[in-house]
Design an enzyme around this catalytic site. Structure first.
Site, PDB file in Angstrom:
ATOM      1  N   ASP A  31      -0.703  -2.898   4.721  1.00 33.21           N
ATOM      2  CA  ASP A  31      -0.636  -1.425   4.266  1.00 33.21           C
ATOM      3  C   ASP A  31      -1.654  -0.784   5.525  1.00 33.21           C
ATOM      4  OD1 ASP A  31      -0.665   1.232   3.235  1.00 33.21           O
ATOM      5  OD2 ASP A  31      -2.583   0.869   2.147  1.00 33.21           O
ATOM      6  N   ASP A  33      -3.675   2.744   5.219  1.00 30.30           N
ATOM      7  CA  ASP A  33      -4.891   3.806   4.906  1.00 30.30           C
ATOM      8  C   ASP A  33      -5.694   3.197   3.678  1.00 30.30           C
ATOM      9  OD1 ASP A  33      -4.464   6.350   6.329  1.00 30.30           O
ATOM     10  OD2 ASP A  33      -2.462   6.171   5.647  1.00 30.30           O
TER      11      ASP A  33
END
Length: 246
Positions: A31, A33
């Site tokens: 991922d 953010d």
């Protein structure tokens, strides 16, 4: 069952016994953010700046529920939670402008550069699977192009036509896995996430998930992760059959 290790030294006796509970992996999917880039606090600032003129407060409970969602889904959820007098399209337009102003200055999360360089140097295939759109990805990674160029590919969920459903659905991680040349099975992939919705997506894809949550995330929201760490600095690659740090 989630497991919390305080790492940085040799494996503890307890951790050593638990190694057999982990599957060996060959590929890693990250991922972005809140996991690689320190953007979540900036997102909070942007959302609160939109909510404040309407007398609303963007609380942690709301934020926790929408972390990891694709742009449109997040907009709908925030508008409903805060009862904002605007359409999702209007919300996206307002926030995108603000995001483009502040996100180019975002910093890397602790341990991110070390881990990515380590995996790349040992020829471990790595990919990014972010709910951000392609244009948002470009803005946020502008200061860190050298690092993000090390990834084999990037899947931007909010603008990728193959990602039919956003997190917590497994689509984005299955798409990311399918784009590696070796076509690894889900069992061969290790997901790195910070958000509960992302953890749910990774597990639904049949993958193990290393979670590095915000300290405020409820314990209940952590329990489905394979491993829960305080930061990427604590990750022990050898637990998953990957080359250990020297």
């Amino acid at each position: 069952m989630s497991r919390l290790f305080s790492t940085g030294s040799a494996l503890s006796a307890t951790a050593s016994k638990m190694v057999s509970n982990f599957r060996k992996v060959t590929h890693c999917i990250f991922d972005m953010d809140g996991l690689l880039l320190d953007t979540e606090i900036l997102y909070t600032e942007v959302t609160q700046s939109v909510a404040e003129p309407h007398g609303k407060i963007y609380t942690w409970d709301i934020k926790q529920s929408i972390m990891g969602l694709q742009r449109e889904a997040a907009a709908v959820a925030i508008i409903e939670a805060l009862d904002l007098p605007m359409t999702p399209e209007e919300y996206i337009e307002i926030t995108t402008k603000k995001i483009n102003e502040i996100m180019p200055n975002c910093n890397l999360m602790p341990g991110a550069a070390r881990l990515i360089h380590h995996l790349h140097q040992h020829n471990i295939p790595i990919a990014v699977a972010t709910s951000s759109s392609a244009d948002s990805y470009e803005v946020k990674t502008r200061k860190h192009l050298e690092l993000f160029d090390l990834f084999h590919h990037k899947v931007t969920g909010s603008s990728d036509p193959e990602v039919k459903q956003g997190k917590p659905a497994p689509d984005i991680f299955l798409v990311a896995a399918s784009r590696f040349p070796a076509k690894p099975t889900p069992e061969e992939c290790l997901v790195f996430e910070d958000a509960p919705n992302g953890v749910t997506a990774g597990r639904a894809a049949g993958m193990q998930v290393v979670m590095v949550p915000d300290p405020h995330i409820d314990e209940e929201q952590r329990k489905h992760a394979t491993v829960v760490l305080n930061s990427l600095e604590e990750f022990q690659p050898e637990l998953f059959g990957l080359p250990a740090f020297k």
